[in-house]
Scaffold this active site. Structure first.
Site, PDB file in Angstrom:
ATOM      1  N   SER A 140       3.234  11.528 -63.566  1.00 18.85           N
ATOM      2  CA  SER A 140       2.266  11.914 -62.672  1.00 18.85           C
ATOM      3  C   SER A 140       2.598  13.428 -61.900  1.00 18.85           C
ATOM      4  CB  SER A 140       1.715  10.980 -61.634  1.00 18.85           C
ATOM      5  OG  SER A 140       1.383   9.682 -62.174  1.00 18.85           O
ATOM      6  N   TRP A 164       6.013   9.535 -74.096  1.00 22.69           N
ATOM      7  CA  TRP A 164       4.648   8.823 -74.151  1.00 22.69           C
ATOM      8  C   TRP A 164       3.349   9.629 -74.460  1.00 22.69           C
ATOM      9  CZ3 TRP A 164       4.930   3.834 -74.148  1.00 22.69           C
ATOM     10  CH2 TRP A 164       5.770   3.018 -73.554  1.00 22.69           C
ATOM     11  N   ARG A 251      -9.622  12.143 -65.968  1.00 20.04           N
ATOM     12  CA  ARG A 251      -9.991  11.155 -65.043  1.00 20.04           C
ATOM     13  C   ARG A 251     -11.189  10.594 -64.984  1.00 20.04           C
ATOM     14  NH1 ARG A 251      -5.473  13.869 -60.848  1.00 20.04           N
ATOM     15  NH2 ARG A 251      -3.726  13.331 -61.679  1.00 20.04           N
ATOM     16  N   ARG A 276     -20.298 -23.166 -72.089  1.00 13.33           N
ATOM     17  CA  ARG A 276     -18.965 -24.047 -71.783  1.00 13.33           C
ATOM     18  C   ARG A 276     -19.461 -25.246 -70.714  1.00 13.33           C
ATOM     19  NH1 ARG A 276     -14.283 -26.183 -73.859  1.00 13.33           N
ATOM     20  NH2 ARG A 276     -12.741 -26.626 -72.032  1.00 13.33           N
ATOM     21  N   GLU A 371      -2.645   9.315 -66.895  1.00 14.16           N
ATOM     22  CA  GLU A 371      -3.245  10.496 -66.209  1.00 14.16           C
ATOM     23  C   GLU A 371      -3.167  10.284 -64.360  1.00 14.16           C
ATOM     24  OE1 GLU A 371      -4.934  13.146 -68.046  1.00 14.16           O
ATOM     25  OE2 GLU A 371      -4.012  11.901 -69.777  1.00 14.16           O
TER      26      GLU A 371
END
Length: 385
Positions: A140, A164, A251, A276, A371
């Protein structure tokens, strides 16, 4: 996959058209392939990439003058991203990844660079691209990168390592951020354009990930890789400026992606709860389940509205760094909550790979990390107090 966002902001006919296109693509093409892509783990779903390219999804965000779809506003990009990520978060992020490459080129590039590097990203045979920022010791905090770009005859020699990097090894074109002046932190960061086959550029093995496996990540190594001077984006030291603009946009768009997977989880859990039976009645009629679904729906609306607000500020040319951080923080934590809540609602079946909610829970975690982590987002917001 039935709930469209409420049009609190009126959509143009063109926006309605691309929302319907991407919504149909997510339903008919992405969702049926999502489990197999997840199980494949480290394989790029090229079939989906090419199908998306043929209908204009991979280049919809690029300017018309370079052959793109012309939806350059962040708001429309958010509409598209949410719809695709209702189908699958990782695949949706993959199909729009060329937009992340394009942002710094549009922000810093010359007209010649834009035509050279963006025009190939349109049409049915568009290549993938990648943005190389993160390093083993710099996530970051992008100003702390240590990859260097040293001047030489005719250009720069890049040396260092990235980690990454989404689409690394799969992508043909890269924007790489490196230090031309290692003593100046952010003011020493410069952006460069390079191609996959540049001598001195090599790639690690695919990294095995918790989720969003549609996007293959690798390390990238630079050993005196020569980048011609004409491939520098902007002036020396302007790279960080372009990267921060890219972060503001990415972002917000990732906020829309997180909203998409949250919406998918809510819709799936709601539909399951309606059918359900427990203790003689549908579980949606049990207060604990109904309240959980109410929380999910409320948080999704909050995340979407904050994302749209940040997008509209960017499109108006206003500062939106704080708003982008708020949108990403809210949407990513909403995705984490809603996917957890979907697993909880399905009980033991939610923990099973027979149902998609366990994958969505794994996929959603990355949105709190990439990010800028949630902690970093809180730090950015606190600076605007």
């Amino acid at each position: 996959m039935s709930d469209l966002p409420t049009e609190l902001v009126p959509f143009t006919p063109e926006q309605r058209g691309i929302v319907e296109l991407t919504r149909t693509f997510a339903r008919d093409e992405i969702r049926p392939r999502a489990r197999a892509v997840d199980e494949a783990d480290v394989e790029t779903p090229w079939d989906l990439w090419h199908k998306a390219a043929k209908v204009g999804i991979t280049g919809f965000m690029l300017p018309e003058e370079y052959g793109g779809g012309g939806f350059t506003d962040v708001f429309t990009q958010c509409l598209v991203q949410e719809e695709l990520c209702v189908g699958d978060l990782g695949i949706g992020n993959l199909l729009c990844s060329n937009g992340f490459f394009a942002d710094p080129v549009l922000e810093l590039g010359t007209e010649e660079q834009k035509r050279t590097w963006l025009t190939p990203l349109t049409g049915p045979d568009t290549p993938m691209t990648a943005l190389a920022t993160t390093e083993p010791g710099a996530g970051s905090d992008a100003a702390s990168i240590v990859t260097t770009a040293t001047r030489t005859d005719g250009g720069y020699l890049l040396s260092g390592q990235k980690a990454w990097i989404s689409n690394a090894g799969e992508a043909e074109q890269y924007v790489v951020f490196a230090k031309t002046d290692p003593t100046r932190r952010s003011r020493g960061v410069t952006a460069f354009l390079l191609r996959k086959d540049t001598p001195g550029v090599t790639f690690g093995e695919p990294m095995r990930k918790m989720g969003q496996r549609a996007i293959v990540c690798r390390e990238v190594f630079f050993a005196d890789a020569l980048v011609p001077e004409e491939n520098r984006l902007g002036e020396e030291g302007q790279g960080f400026q372009g990267l921060m603009r890219t972060f503001d946009v990415s972002r917000v768009v990732l906020g829309a992606a997180a909203t998409g997977v949250a919406r998918a989880a809510y819709e799936y859990a709601r539909d399951y709860a309606r059918t359900r039976q427990q203790f003689g009645k549908p579980i949606v009629e049990h207060q604990a389940v109904a309240f959980r679904l109410a929380d999910m729906r409320t948080r999704i609306e909050q995340a979407r509205l904050m994302t749209w607000r940040a997008a509209k500020r960017l499109d108006a040319g206003l500062s939106a760094t704080t708003e982008a951080a708020m949108a990403k923080l809210t949407a990513s934590e909403t995705a984490a909550y809603c996917t957890w809540a979907a697993v909880q609602t399905l009980g033991g079946w939610g923990y099973s790979r027979e149902y998609p909610v366990e994958q969505w829970m794994r996929d959603a975690k990355l949105e709190e990390i990439e990010e800028g982590t949630s902690d970093i987002m809180r730090l950015v917001i606190s600076r605007g107090l």
